[in-house]
Design an enzyme around this catalytic site. Structure first.
Site, short mmCIF file in Angstrom:
data_model
loop_
_atom_site.label_atom_id
_atom_site.label_comp_id
_atom_site.label_asym_id
_atom_site.label_seq_id
_atom_site.Cartn_x
_atom_site.Cartn_y
_atom_site.Cartn_z
N ASP A 121 -4.23 15.08 9.52
CA ASP A 121 -4.63 13.67 9.48
C ASP A 121 -3.61 12.83 10.23
OD1 ASP A 121 -7.01 13.15 7.51
OD2 ASP A 121 -5.77 14.68 6.53
N HIS A 161 -8.79 5.63 7.11
CA HIS A 161 -8.99 5.38 5.69
C HIS A 161 -7.68 5.57 4.94
CE1 HIS A 161 -9.32 9.71 6.32
NE2 HIS A 161 -9.00 9.89 5.06
N ASP A 169 -6.83 14.39 -3.24
CA ASP A 169 -5.78 13.52 -2.69
C ASP A 169 -4.49 13.74 -3.48
OD1 ASP A 169 -7.51 12.56 -0.85
OD2 ASP A 169 -7.75 10.57 -1.72
N GLU A 253 -15.10 10.50 6.28
CA GLU A 253 -16.50 10.91 6.38
C GLU A 253 -17.42 9.74 6.70
OE1 GLU A 253 -16.23 14.51 3.08
OE2 GLU A 253 -16.69 12.47 2.43
N LYS A 365 -17.32 13.87 10.62
CA LYS A 365 -17.50 14.62 9.38
C LYS A 365 -18.57 13.96 8.51
CE LYS A 365 -14.72 16.38 5.52
NZ LYS A 365 -13.34 16.41 4.96
N HIS A 370 -24.20 17.47 -2.72
CA HIS A 370 -25.19 18.46 -3.13
C HIS A 370 -25.73 18.24 -4.54
CE1 HIS A 370 -22.07 20.30 -5.68
NE2 HIS A 370 -21.25 19.98 -4.69
N THR A 412 -19.38 19.73 5.17
CA THR A 412 -18.61 20.34 4.10
C THR A 412 -19.49 21.20 3.19
OG1 THR A 412 -18.92 18.43 2.64
CG2 THR A 412 -17.03 18.39 4.11
N GLU A 450 -16.54 23.06 6.83
CA GLU A 450 -15.36 23.06 5.98
C GLU A 450 -15.77 23.47 4.57
OE1 GLU A 450 -13.58 19.21 5.88
OE2 GLU A 450 -13.25 19.10 8.05
N LEU A 453 -13.96 22.26 -1.65
CA LEU A 453 -12.95 22.39 -2.69
C LEU A 453 -12.04 23.57 -2.36
CD1 LEU A 453 -15.28 21.98 -5.82
CD2 LEU A 453 -13.89 20.20 -4.72
#
Length: 540
Positions: A121, A161, A169, A253, A365, A370, A412, A450, A453
């Site tokens: 990042d 962001h 995080d 994202e 991204k 889901h 993701t 990606e 988790l």
């Protein structure tokens, strides 16, 4: 006592792939013994233990392969390139490169496993922290040189962001202080929910074209930032820095911050809330309603959408035949998702103009939301800005927008299986990935992936391998490099996974000399007379 290292490549003197004196196919796996002080082997095995090293031919192929298509004269490699995300605080809030020695050792370990490169990042809150137009790239320049020396490549994320308040995080890096000062004087610059709660993760897209940042628009600020980055790293773009992932919202994202975890606001599998109540978004909604001939639709957002933690059937809007399926619902969702698409297009247009001709790929991204996918309304996707329901495809427009800008679609939740999800959440990550894959193919846009988790188990890795082959992923980025990754069992799984990705799904084999399945230790192997550095101690 001796520790036996069994590795197919040497960390100290890596093979030069261009050398005529060394041929990868002729080089046998090397077995080296290092003395260890008595009593230290047990303690050392707890951290930074790398299992079987990748065969030489795989590591060599990793160095030669180019992201999204292969490089040199060797053509495109058979499998899927694997990248690894670096820690979020690789460059800390003060602009310093964190744990440099440990990072260098870790990069060499990744290279020995056949990893193609790493992702980092590039925090707006770090680089432009001193004031508008005052950019500090020095720590990132040091990182780029370090990655180049390790023989790896880079994916660099334009992270507009904040870090902090979301899943995974581990540190706090806010937006630049001067930006937060502007937000303090004009709170409508950030996303706002129906109850008036402000979210400082990302500047509201409602102000994209307004000079709210010291006389510049957010799009101009992002463009200036990327242009400065390009000028600073021009010599590395297209050869070391292979991809620029352009941040388009919270967590980087393309979405609204509809499910913030900070202060317990949202909890899985809640539906989230719409983020369209700052004055700029409300003005846009009002104008859209007037244009549609229904001025009353622009007075506010929908009133019966529930709260962050609720389920679809508990609301009037998202239930089976709720408001989402009415004429008004269609109008609102088209406007809400359309605003997000326009924002993505504006930022990517700026990125396309900046990085055109540099040799670097741009990407964006998209979040893998889901939960509640098996319901009719797909409530959690709707609040995030994806107008995806039982009767409406929300990912085809996104793929088309990315194709227009020549950007890769990075998605993701590639590691998830339906059977592993809680039944009450109505999840289907597998069907979601299938839908996104179909949208990317129809739009002829490259698809990368990606994991959502942190996972170290065989089930997750095999799911990614299968998905990568079926979806023809251009690359996969693994989340994330940390202490757990280098634990012996986890590392064995990871090395096998990287090999399988390179080989198109085949399982990795041990070097012939490694008959004992011994571990390969990386980092700072200290004998009795060696003193551990602070960086090494922090990693153990």
């Amino acid at each position: 006592m001796a520790l036996t290292l069994r590795s197919s490549t040497s960390f100290l003197s890596p093979l030069d792939p261009s050398s005529k004196l060394h041929k990868a196919e002729d080089a046998p796996p090397s077995c080296v013994s290092l003395p260890l002080a008595p009593g230290r082997a047990t303690a050392t095995t707890r951290r930074l233990r790398l299992a079987r090293a990748a065969p030489v031919e795989h590591a060599s192929a990793a160095r030669e392969a180019m992201l999204h298509g292969g490089g040199g004269g060797g053509g495109r490699r058979r499998g899927t390139p694997v990248y690894v995300m670096l820690p979020l605080d690789t460059v800390g809030p003060g602009g310093q490169l964190s744990r440099a020695r440990t990072l260098a050792a870790s990069l060499m370990a990744l290279r020995s496993a056949g990893v193609d490169g790493v992702m980092v990042d590039v925090w707006w809150g770090v680089v432009e922290r001193e004031g508008p137009g005052r950019y500090d790239w020095e720590a990132y320049a040091e990182l780029v040189r370090m990655v180049e020396r390790a023989g790896l490549r880079l994916q660099m994320v334009m992270s507009f962001h904040q870090c902090g308040g979301n899943v995974g995080d581990s540190c706090n890096i806010p937006l630049p202080g001067w930006v937060l000062e502007e937000v303090s004087s004009n709170p409508d610059m950030v996303y706002t929910d129906r109850s008036g709660r402000r979210n400082p993760e990302y500047i509201s897209l409602g102000g994209d074209a307004l000079p709210v940042l010291k006389g510049r628009t957010p799009i101009q600020v992002y463009s200036d930032y990327m242009r400065s980055f390009r000028d600073r790293f021009r010599d590395y773009l297209g050869n070391v820095i292979m991809e620029i992932q352009v941040g388009l919202g919270p967590c980087g994202e393309l979405r609204y911050p509809s499910y913030p975890e900070a202060k317990g606001t949202w909890r899985f599998p809640g539906i989230g809330e719409f983020q369209c109540y700052d004055k700029y978004m409300r003005a846009s909604l009002q104008a859209a309603a007037q244009a549609a001939g229904h001025e009353e639709w622009g007075r506010s957002g929908p009133h019966n959408t529930g709260e962050y933690r609720q389920f679809p059937e508990e609301t009037g809007f998202f239930r089976r035949d709720g408001t989402w399926s009415t004429e008004y619902g269609h109008f609102f969702l088209e406007w809400y998702s359309g605003m997000l698409l326009e924002h993505g297009d504006r930022v990517l247009a700026a990125a396309e103009a900046v990085f055109r001709g540099t040799g670097a790929t741009i990407s964006a991204k998209v979040a893998g939301i889901h939960w509640h996918y098996r319901t009719r309304s797909h409530a959690a996707e709707l609040t995030a800005g994806y107008y995806n329901t039982r009767h409406h495809d929300g990912y085809a427009p996104i793929a088309l927008m990315l194709a227009k800008r020549g950007a890769v679609l990075n998605f993701t939740c590639m590691e998830m299986r339906d059977e592993q999800q809680p039944e009450h959440a109505n999840c289907s990550p597998e069907l979601l990935v299938q839908q996104v894959r179909a949208a990317s193919r129809a739009a002829r846009v490259e698809l990368a992936g990606e994991n959502a988790l942190e996972r170290y188990d065989e089930s997750a890795f095999s799911q990614v391998v299968g998905t990568a082959g079926g979806a023809a992923l251009s690359a996969f980025t693994y989340l994330r490099m940390n202490k757990k990754l280098f634990d012996a069992d986890n590392w064995r799984q990871f090395v096998s996974f990287v090999k399988a990705m390179a080989d198109g799904g085949k399982r990795a084999a041990l070097p012939s000399c490694d008959t004992e399945h011994s571990d390969l230790y990386v980092g700072f192997l200290d004998a009795a007379k060696q003193k551990r550095t602070p960086e090494a101690a922090a990693a153990l």
